[in-house]
Design a protein around this motif. Sequence first.
Motif, PDB file in Angstrom:
ATOM      1  N   THR A   1      47.113  33.250  46.613  1.00 61.70           N
ATOM      2  CA  THR A   1      47.450  34.606  46.188  1.00 61.70           C
ATOM      3  C   THR A   1      48.740  35.062  46.842  1.00 61.70           C
ATOM      4  O   THR A   1      49.627  35.635  46.192  1.00 61.70           O
TER       5      THR A   1
ATOM      6  N   SER B   1      46.539  41.999  43.891  1.00 61.64           N
ATOM      7  CA  SER B   1      45.155  41.611  44.181  1.00 61.64           C
ATOM      8  C   SER B   1      44.605  40.687  43.106  1.00 61.64           C
ATOM      9  O   SER B   1      45.273  40.385  42.123  1.00 61.64           O
ATOM     10  N   THR B   2      43.370  40.249  43.296  1.00 60.51           N
ATOM     11  CA  THR B   2      42.736  39.264  42.424  1.00 60.51           C
ATOM     12  C   THR B   2      41.410  39.775  41.892  1.00 60.51           C
ATOM     13  O   THR B   2      41.008  40.905  42.163  1.00 60.51           O
TER      14      THR B   2
ATOM     15  N   ARG C   1      48.671  42.114  34.816  1.00 59.72           N
ATOM     16  CA  ARG C   1      48.226  40.853  35.392  1.00 59.72           C
ATOM     17  C   ARG C   1      49.456  39.954  35.577  1.00 59.72           C
ATOM     18  O   ARG C   1      50.480  40.152  34.930  1.00 59.72           O
TER      19      ARG C   1
ATOM     20  N   TRP D   1      42.090  35.765  37.964  1.00 59.32           N
ATOM     21  CA  TRP D   1      43.428  36.275  37.680  1.00 59.32           C
ATOM     22  C   TRP D   1      43.901  37.099  38.867  1.00 59.32           C
ATOM     23  O   TRP D   1      43.121  37.527  39.709  1.00 59.32           O
ATOM     24  N   ASN D   2      45.185  37.261  38.942  1.00 57.68           N
ATOM     25  CA  ASN D   2      45.747  38.187  39.922  1.00 57.68           C
ATOM     26  C   ASN D   2      46.652  39.159  39.189  1.00 57.68           C
ATOM     27  O   ASN D   2      47.069  38.901  38.053  1.00 57.68           O
TER      28      ASN D   2
END
Length: 329
Positions: A51, A100-101, A127, A257-258
């Motif tokens: 991340t 963030s994720t 995203r 996803w992030n």
Amino acid sequence: MTTRFAAACAALLCSLALPGAAHAATAAEGAGAWPARPVTLVVPLAPGGSTDSTARLLAQRLPHYLGQPVVVENRAGAGGNVGADHVAKSAADGYTFLFSTTTLIANVTLYANMPLNVQKDLQPVSRVSLIPNVLMVNTKLPVTSLKSFIEYAKDSKTPVYYGSAGNGTSQHLSGSMFNEMAHLSMHHVPYKGGAPANMDLLSGQIQAVFSPLVEVLPFIDSGKLRPLAVTTAQRSPRLPDVPAVAESLPGYEIVLWNGVWAPAGTPAPIVDKMNKAINAVLGEAAVKKTLADQGSTPAGDSPAAFSKLVDAEIIKWGNLVRASGAKVE
């Protein structure tokens, strides 16, 4: 006396005009002057992970479209809640964003005392990328396919253990969903992060891990671990010969996803400008290649589309968390 009175009136008029002037300046910034100084991108995890590396890739290219530096700041703790809460409580002026994720989405149900309301306190911007988890096994395990692994787990005379980065993480929930759909009873072993789980998998202490592809590619490429299936609905372009779990268990899908978020109340022109900059970065050939090399796929979208997805994902991940029985007080 007249001169003094005129001066006093002028001072009063100036003081009354200040709030209006400040409002006009803010409106002007929202309409196009933003950003006028460096922008901070908060990563709610420790440096060095997948991340963090994706956030730094984004931060490296965003200045080309924003005209100001973008600084990555790591604020780890409570599964990402510390950094997310910091951003939620930051000024909604376009100078603090969150990277963030899906962990943040799972946390809504996982944490009994969530410090923020994700849907009310944060504004989705876009995203950035999609990442599959991949079911990995030790190469000494007598399985070479997903089907043979399921058969092995059903017939094994000894318990089969799968590791994760911790209770309620995507690795844990991937395994929990797999257990349910394949009618297995693998035992979950939570670790403090994905790296120690992968190390125990390498040594044979556990038999499987559902790990983000980007984190285990070196082990796959070197032949030290065996990939059996990816958790996305389709195969990963990075591992075209590795099937999706859904090919054996229809309906199985875990997509990580992030993405980027702003504090709630951030002016729409700023959110839109940041969104366009992110999507421009994701359209660059070099960025696409970097993401593809690490097993990720660009996933830019509009703030409205991201917001709609968040609402749906909170329900989906909430169901997964409840089914797993995971809870953090």
